[in-house]
Design a protein around this motif. Sequence first.
Motif, PDB file in Angstrom:
ATOM      1  N   GLU A   1       0.322  30.085 -18.463  1.00 20.46           N
ATOM      2  CA  GLU A   1       1.035  31.168 -19.333  1.00 20.46           C
ATOM      3  C   GLU A   1       0.495  30.715 -21.050  1.00 20.46           C
ATOM      4  O   GLU A   1       0.624  29.818 -21.623  1.00 20.46           O
ATOM      5  CB  GLU A   1       2.764  30.996 -19.305  1.00 20.46           C
ATOM      6  CG  GLU A   1       3.145  31.360 -17.919  1.00 20.46           C
ATOM      7  CD  GLU A   1       3.065  33.039 -17.821  1.00 20.46           C
ATOM      8  OE1 GLU A   1       2.741  33.549 -18.925  1.00 20.46           O
ATOM      9  OE2 GLU A   1       3.213  33.189 -16.565  1.00 20.46           O
ATOM     10  N   GLU A   2      -0.110  32.002 -21.424  1.00 22.48           N
ATOM     11  CA  GLU A   2      -0.496  31.815 -22.829  1.00 22.48           C
ATOM     12  C   GLU A   2       0.536  31.328 -23.926  1.00 22.48           C
ATOM     13  O   GLU A   2       0.248  30.540 -24.700  1.00 22.48           O
ATOM     14  CB  GLU A   2      -1.107  33.078 -23.044  1.00 22.48           C
ATOM     15  CG  GLU A   2      -2.402  33.676 -22.313  1.00 22.48           C
ATOM     16  CD  GLU A   2      -2.972  34.843 -22.892  1.00 22.48           C
ATOM     17  OE1 GLU A   2      -2.744  35.429 -23.847  1.00 22.48           O
ATOM     18  OE2 GLU A   2      -4.171  35.311 -22.407  1.00 22.48           O
TER      19      GLU A   2
ATOM     20  N   GLU B   1      10.733  40.138 -27.188  1.00 15.55           N
ATOM     21  CA  GLU B   1      10.365  40.783 -26.048  1.00 15.55           C
ATOM     22  C   GLU B   1       9.446  39.907 -25.078  1.00 15.55           C
ATOM     23  O   GLU B   1       9.517  39.893 -24.028  1.00 15.55           O
ATOM     24  CB  GLU B   1       9.924  42.312 -26.367  1.00 15.55           C
ATOM     25  CG  GLU B   1       9.489  42.860 -25.229  1.00 15.55           C
ATOM     26  CD  GLU B   1       9.244  44.327 -25.290  1.00 15.55           C
ATOM     27  OE1 GLU B   1       8.663  45.135 -24.692  1.00 15.55           O
ATOM     28  OE2 GLU B   1       9.120  44.738 -26.704  1.00 15.55           O
ATOM     29  N   LEU B   2       8.530  39.444 -25.832  1.00  9.94           N
ATOM     30  CA  LEU B   2       7.445  38.601 -25.015  1.00  9.94           C
ATOM     31  C   LEU B   2       8.266  37.301 -24.632  1.00  9.94           C
ATOM     32  O   LEU B   2       7.638  36.785 -23.410  1.00  9.94           O
ATOM     33  CB  LEU B   2       6.207  38.133 -26.106  1.00  9.94           C
ATOM     34  CG  LEU B   2       5.280  39.303 -26.351  1.00  9.94           C
ATOM     35  CD1 LEU B   2       4.346  38.507 -27.349  1.00  9.94           C
ATOM     36  CD2 LEU B   2       4.866  39.859 -25.523  1.00  9.94           C
ATOM     37  N   VAL B   3       8.995  36.850 -25.278  1.00 20.29           N
ATOM     38  CA  VAL B   3       9.843  35.601 -24.549  1.00 20.29           C
ATOM     39  C   VAL B   3      10.663  35.855 -23.328  1.00 20.29           C
ATOM     40  O   VAL B   3      10.495  35.184 -22.328  1.00 20.29           O
ATOM     41  CB  VAL B   3      10.778  34.856 -25.571  1.00 20.29           C
ATOM     42  CG1 VAL B   3      11.530  33.671 -25.121  1.00 20.29           C
ATOM     43  CG2 VAL B   3       9.752  34.403 -26.979  1.00 20.29           C
ATOM     44  N   GLU B   4      11.225  37.105 -23.301  1.00 18.05           N
ATOM     45  CA  GLU B   4      12.104  37.581 -22.349  1.00 18.05           C
ATOM     46  C   GLU B   4      11.215  37.798 -21.094  1.00 18.05           C
ATOM     47  O   GLU B   4      11.570  37.576 -19.929  1.00 18.05           O
ATOM     48  CB  GLU B   4      12.706  38.800 -22.749  1.00 18.05           C
ATOM     49  CG  GLU B   4      13.564  39.489 -21.706  1.00 18.05           C
ATOM     50  CD  GLU B   4      14.855  38.550 -21.061  1.00 18.05           C
ATOM     51  OE1 GLU B   4      15.183  38.848 -19.786  1.00 18.05           O
ATOM     52  OE2 GLU B   4      15.229  37.796 -22.039  1.00 18.05           O
ATOM     53  N   ASN B   5       9.924  38.552 -21.269  1.00 16.89           N
ATOM     54  CA  ASN B   5       9.068  38.661 -20.202  1.00 16.89           C
ATOM     55  C   ASN B   5       8.741  37.533 -19.555  1.00 16.89           C
ATOM     56  O   ASN B   5       8.512  37.282 -18.372  1.00 16.89           O
ATOM     57  CB  ASN B   5       7.752  39.761 -20.772  1.00 16.89           C
ATOM     58  CG  ASN B   5       8.313  40.865 -21.362  1.00 16.89           C
ATOM     59  OD1 ASN B   5       9.359  41.465 -20.712  1.00 16.89           O
ATOM     60  ND2 ASN B   5       7.634  41.705 -22.052  1.00 16.89           N
ATOM     61  N   LEU B   6       8.482  36.546 -20.500  1.00 23.08           N
ATOM     62  CA  LEU B   6       7.950  35.189 -19.948  1.00 23.08           C
ATOM     63  C   LEU B   6       9.028  34.463 -19.029  1.00 23.08           C
ATOM     64  O   LEU B   6       8.583  34.128 -17.831  1.00 23.08           O
ATOM     65  CB  LEU B   6       7.670  34.332 -21.083  1.00 23.08           C
ATOM     66  CG  LEU B   6       7.144  32.695 -20.844  1.00 23.08           C
ATOM     67  CD1 LEU B   6       5.923  32.828 -19.807  1.00 23.08           C
ATOM     68  CD2 LEU B   6       7.180  31.815 -22.048  1.00 23.08           C
ATOM     69  N   ALA B   7      10.110  34.681 -19.511  1.00 24.69           N
ATOM     70  CA  ALA B   7      11.397  33.921 -18.822  1.00 24.69           C
ATOM     71  C   ALA B   7      11.525  34.823 -17.525  1.00 24.69           C
ATOM     72  O   ALA B   7      11.495  34.145 -16.420  1.00 24.69           O
ATOM     73  CB  ALA B   7      12.655  34.242 -19.594  1.00 24.69           C
ATOM     74  N   SER B   8      11.305  36.054 -17.459  1.00 21.78           N
ATOM     75  CA  SER B   8      11.468  36.857 -16.187  1.00 21.78           C
ATOM     76  C   SER B   8      10.301  36.440 -15.288  1.00 21.78           C
ATOM     77  O   SER B   8      10.446  36.203 -13.796  1.00 21.78           O
ATOM     78  CB  SER B   8      11.287  38.399 -16.445  1.00 21.78           C
ATOM     79  OG  SER B   8      12.125  38.650 -17.341  1.00 21.78           O
ATOM     80  N   ARG B   9       8.967  36.338 -15.708  1.00 19.43           N
ATOM     81  CA  ARG B   9       7.995  35.855 -14.714  1.00 19.43           C
ATOM     82  C   ARG B   9       8.219  34.514 -14.190  1.00 19.43           C
ATOM     83  O   ARG B   9       7.929  34.180 -13.104  1.00 19.43           O
ATOM     84  CB  ARG B   9       6.501  35.824 -15.452  1.00 19.43           C
ATOM     85  CG  ARG B   9       6.300  37.212 -16.019  1.00 19.43           C
ATOM     86  CD  ARG B   9       4.871  37.374 -16.409  1.00 19.43           C
ATOM     87  NE  ARG B   9       4.421  36.314 -17.532  1.00 19.43           N
ATOM     88  CZ  ARG B   9       4.453  36.784 -18.775  1.00 19.43           C
ATOM     89  NH1 ARG B   9       4.823  38.017 -19.004  1.00 19.43           N
ATOM     90  NH2 ARG B   9       4.193  35.934 -19.764  1.00 19.43           N
ATOM     91  N   ILE B  10       8.721  33.590 -15.101  1.00 24.66           N
ATOM     92  CA  ILE B  10       9.172  32.272 -14.608  1.00 24.66           C
ATOM     93  C   ILE B  10      10.191  32.165 -13.570  1.00 24.66           C
ATOM     94  O   ILE B  10       9.996  31.422 -12.634  1.00 24.66           O
ATOM     95  CB  ILE B  10       9.487  31.322 -15.779  1.00 24.66           C
ATOM     96  CG1 ILE B  10       8.197  31.123 -16.755  1.00 24.66           C
ATOM     97  CG2 ILE B  10       9.692  29.801 -15.374  1.00 24.66           C
ATOM     98  CD1 ILE B  10       8.398  30.436 -17.969  1.00 24.66           C
ATOM     99  N   GLN B  11      11.083  32.878 -13.838  1.00 25.89           N
ATOM    100  CA  GLN B  11      12.349  33.122 -12.708  1.00 25.89           C
ATOM    101  C   GLN B  11      11.870  33.591 -11.559  1.00 25.89           C
ATOM    102  O   GLN B  11      12.357  33.166 -10.394  1.00 25.89           O
ATOM    103  CB  GLN B  11      13.432  34.115 -13.584  1.00 25.89           C
ATOM    104  CG  GLN B  11      14.481  34.158 -12.640  1.00 25.89           C
ATOM    105  CD  GLN B  11      15.521  33.069 -12.688  1.00 25.89           C
ATOM    106  OE1 GLN B  11      16.010  32.854 -13.569  1.00 25.89           O
ATOM    107  NE2 GLN B  11      15.597  32.415 -11.505  1.00 25.89           N
ATOM    108  N   ASN B  12      10.790  34.437 -11.358  1.00 26.10           N
ATOM    109  CA  ASN B  12      10.269  34.890 -10.082  1.00 26.10           C
ATOM    110  C   ASN B  12       9.488  33.829  -9.499  1.00 26.10           C
ATOM    111  O   ASN B  12       8.950  34.115  -8.304  1.00 26.10           O
ATOM    112  CB  ASN B  12       9.499  36.001 -10.494  1.00 26.10           C
ATOM    113  CG  ASN B  12      10.405  37.246 -10.850  1.00 26.10           C
ATOM    114  OD1 ASN B  12      11.551  37.487 -10.205  1.00 26.10           O
ATOM    115  ND2 ASN B  12      10.114  38.127 -11.743  1.00 26.10           N
ATOM    116  N   ILE B  13       8.785  32.706 -10.112  1.00 28.24           N
ATOM    117  CA  ILE B  13       8.000  31.898  -9.426  1.00 28.24           C
ATOM    118  C   ILE B  13       9.101  31.126  -8.178  1.00 28.24           C
ATOM    119  O   ILE B  13      10.095  30.770  -8.517  1.00 28.24           O
ATOM    120  CB  ILE B  13       7.845  30.548 -10.678  1.00 28.24           C
ATOM    121  CG1 ILE B  13       6.802  31.282 -11.487  1.00 28.24           C
ATOM    122  CG2 ILE B  13       7.147  29.367  -9.766  1.00 28.24           C
ATOM    123  CD1 ILE B  13       6.269  30.384 -12.606  1.00 28.24           C
TER     124      ILE B  13
END
Length: 294
Positions: A79-80, A129-141
């Motif tokens: 993740e960047e 918004e970017l942090v929230e998107n990152l948290a969502s992607r991690i949650q789906n791991i």
Amino acid sequence: MNLKYVIKEGTAGFKRAKLAVTTSIFSLFIAVLLLGILGRISYNVYTQAMSLKEVVLEVFLFDMDERSTDEIRMQLEDEELVTSIEYISKDSASVVAAQDLGAGVDDLIELNFLPASFRVNVNTDSGAELVENLASRIQNIRGVDEVKYNKALVQALESNLSTFTLIGGGLGILILLAAVVLVYNTIRLTIHAKKDLIRAMKLVGATNGFIRSPFIVEGIVQGIIAGGLSVLCVFAIFEFFVPAYLPDIGIVAWPFGRWYFLVGAMVGLAVLMGWWGSRLASRKYIAETYISGS
């Protein structure tokens, strides 16, 4: 073009229209001083906000083997926005919890019920918004149980910084425009006082550029004087007045840690405003003076 003549005539306006020139320099001085103070305070507010905005995602994991844990780490590293990752095992989590809760909780370590986790540090320049998107992607791991971070604080800081930037930028633009208008009017008055001379110069073939040059020099000199005075005041305010009379504020750092960035910007801005105001006035009113007298 005779440089000596241009400089001589460019400074002659200081004698012919003392009140107008003094008013113009004072206005430029106040404008650049306010912008300098605003810039230095804004920089410190921004850096403090960024330090508070430090985003740490707590990524809690299900029970899994070491290989699965390493796979999750690799996905986080891809993740960047992620700057660093710290793994906290179940044993380490229990020890930390025991220390936080204080004495009398030795049994907590033996129970070992807290999950393993990753502590993920995120780039502080990232928006909410970017942090929230990152948290969502991690949650789906696969293998991730829950992701927690201080979402409310991140959103509040971003909102307040946006408001502060908008208000500060608006004030800065108004101050700049007011200063340019005053320089503009000062040069216009000087041109009006020399209208007969301008007509005579036009009749003998002087170009617009030659006639305008002294007035532009006058505006630049006004900017240099105003910029220098404003820099001295900024030094006095933050290096002497604030430490002596407002010690609770602490040290107000120079932008980017060096004094010459702000000083250069202040002097350059003052010269730019003086040049711009004088150029606008000379282009407009020199032509009008010639036309009205023809």
